[in-house]
Write a protein that holds these residues in place. Structure first.
Motif, mmCIF file in Angstrom:
data_model
loop_
_atom_site.group_PDB
_atom_site.id
_atom_site.type_symbol
_atom_site.label_atom_id
_atom_site.label_comp_id
_atom_site.label_asym_id
_atom_site.label_seq_id
_atom_site.Cartn_x
_atom_site.Cartn_y
_atom_site.Cartn_z
ATOM 1 N N ASN A 104 49.351 31.400 40.367
ATOM 2 C CA ASN A 104 49.540 33.332 40.727
ATOM 3 C C ASN A 104 49.185 33.096 42.636
ATOM 4 O O ASN A 104 49.029 32.320 42.942
ATOM 5 N N GLY A 105 49.608 33.897 43.413
ATOM 6 C CA GLY A 105 50.200 34.902 44.930
ATOM 7 C C GLY A 105 48.910 34.765 45.340
ATOM 8 O O GLY A 105 47.556 35.244 44.522
ATOM 9 N N MET A 114 52.549 37.665 43.581
ATOM 10 C CA MET A 114 53.736 36.691 42.690
ATOM 11 C C MET A 114 52.968 36.368 41.574
ATOM 12 O O MET A 114 52.010 35.089 42.422
ATOM 13 N N GLN A 115 53.134 36.809 40.031
ATOM 14 C CA GLN A 115 52.825 35.323 39.913
ATOM 15 C C GLN A 115 53.769 34.672 38.819
ATOM 16 O O GLN A 115 55.047 35.019 38.282
ATOM 17 N N PHE A 135 59.928 31.961 36.355
ATOM 18 C CA PHE A 135 59.783 33.781 36.053
ATOM 19 C C PHE A 135 59.052 34.184 36.805
ATOM 20 O O PHE A 135 57.436 33.706 36.284
ATOM 21 N N ASP A 136 59.168 34.750 37.431
ATOM 22 C CA ASP A 136 58.941 35.601 38.950
ATOM 23 C C ASP A 136 58.009 36.978 38.727
ATOM 24 O O ASP A 136 59.000 38.394 38.230
ATOM 25 N N VAL A 137 56.558 37.170 38.199
ATOM 26 C CA VAL A 137 56.336 38.503 38.388
ATOM 27 C C VAL A 137 55.428 39.391 39.637
ATOM 28 O O VAL A 137 54.772 38.770 40.038
ATOM 29 N N GLN A 138 55.865 40.205 40.025
ATOM 30 C CA GLN A 138 54.752 41.120 41.139
ATOM 31 C C GLN A 138 53.698 41.628 39.906
ATOM 32 O O GLN A 138 53.626 42.580 39.384
ATOM 33 N N GLN A 139 52.182 41.166 40.520
ATOM 34 C CA GLN A 139 50.820 41.682 40.648
ATOM 35 C C GLN A 139 50.873 42.931 41.698
ATOM 36 O O GLN A 139 51.172 42.747 41.915
ATOM 37 N N SER A 140 49.832 43.559 40.691
ATOM 38 C CA SER A 140 48.513 44.967 41.567
ATOM 39 C C SER A 140 47.520 44.716 41.443
ATOM 40 O O SER A 140 46.918 44.666 40.668
ATOM 41 N N ARG A 141 47.061 43.766 43.274
ATOM 42 C CA ARG A 141 45.403 43.793 42.864
ATOM 43 C C ARG A 141 44.855 44.616 43.933
ATOM 44 O O ARG A 141 45.820 45.387 45.153
ATOM 45 N N PHE A 142 44.170 45.068 43.795
ATOM 46 C CA PHE A 142 43.119 46.325 45.197
ATOM 47 C C PHE A 142 41.684 46.004 45.195
ATOM 48 O O PHE A 142 41.407 45.632 43.848
#
Length: 253
Positions: free
Chosen positions: A34-35, A194-195, A239-246
């Motif tokens: 994980n990024g 990124m994950q 394989f990269d995907v974009q996480q969303s965190r707040f």
């Protein structure tokens, strides 16, 4: 039937058991990375716990995270809504003095008014109305949330729609909602790290662990699309995907 020995080996991850909220099977082997966020939820939580008299951990999973935050305040409770996690959490946390409460509805929590001066919440749903009811005046609510577009590239590659119920869920919406219910926002941040998945088996295990990402996921239904992702990984190495965190820290005024 896809005739690829390596792919066939990896899809056997569908048989691996997942329990609690423990992704060490992937993270400790380096199969998923994980990024980095600019904040640490744990580092923010620790000093708050030291100042609290009564705290609640919402959605404790199997108690993995909470078990590492001792010593606790005099009163400490934790909720969990996923039935298989409840006995795991009880076994881990009750010897430490934590009361585990299984819940079904965020809108009806089984606690008295003004019960807690600290509520923490990591990746769990919540009702601002109930938070306001069970928090003391000047009580603190700290939450780290997953945004509604989290890892949308998984859905895109699989040809599976995102759950539209959560498309609105982001920092701005959550802040506005809390403010509308009498909370003062002390701190808030939102990031999109990124994950990275290093093999298709890791992605399969991940989708089993979080079924809300692709609710109708099965190997059989998505086998061809999974194989396309497998070929991407074999070509690029990942394989990269974009996480969303707040994250939001708020106080009830």
């Amino acid at each position: 039937m896809i005739k690829d020995e390596l792919f066939s080996t990896y899809i056997q991850e569908k048989n691996q058991t997942f329990s609690g909220w423990d992704f060490s099977y992937l993270s400790e082997t380096g199969r998923v990375q994980n990024g980095i966020l600019s904040w640490s939820y744990g580092s923010i939580v620790l000093p708050l716990i030291k100042e609290a008299q009564a705290m609640l951990d919402m959605g404790t999973g199997g108690g993995e995270f909470l078990s590492m935050l001792t010593p606790y305040p005099p009163t400490i409770c934790a909720t969990e809504s996923y039935p298989p996690n409840v006995p795991i959490a009880k076994k881990r946390l009750e010897p430490l003095g934590v009361k585990i409460v299984q819940i079904d509805d965020d809108n009806e929590l089984p606690f008295e008014d003004n019960s807690f001066d600290l509520i923490i919440n990591r990746h769990e749903s919540y009702s601002p109305i109930e938070l306001k009811r069970i928090l003391t005046n000047q009580g603190i609510f700290l939450t780290q949330q997953v945004g509604g577009t989290d890892c949308s590239q998984i859905n895109e590659q699989l040809g599976a729609p995102l759950n539209e119920e959560f498309n609105h869920w982001n920092l701005r919406y959550a802040v506005n909602e809390l403010e509308d219910h009498g909370f003062k926002i002390i701190d808030h941040r939102e990031e999109f790290p990124m994950q990275r998945f290093y093999d298709i088996g890791a992605l399969i295990y991940y989708l089993k662990a979080i079924p809300w990402q692709v609710p109708d996921f099965t190997i059989e239904k998505y086998q061809d699309r999974l194989y396309q992702i497998h070929k991407i990984i074999q070509s690029k190495g990942y394989f990269d995907v974009q996480q969303s965190r707040f994250i939001i820290k708020a106080v009830l005024e």
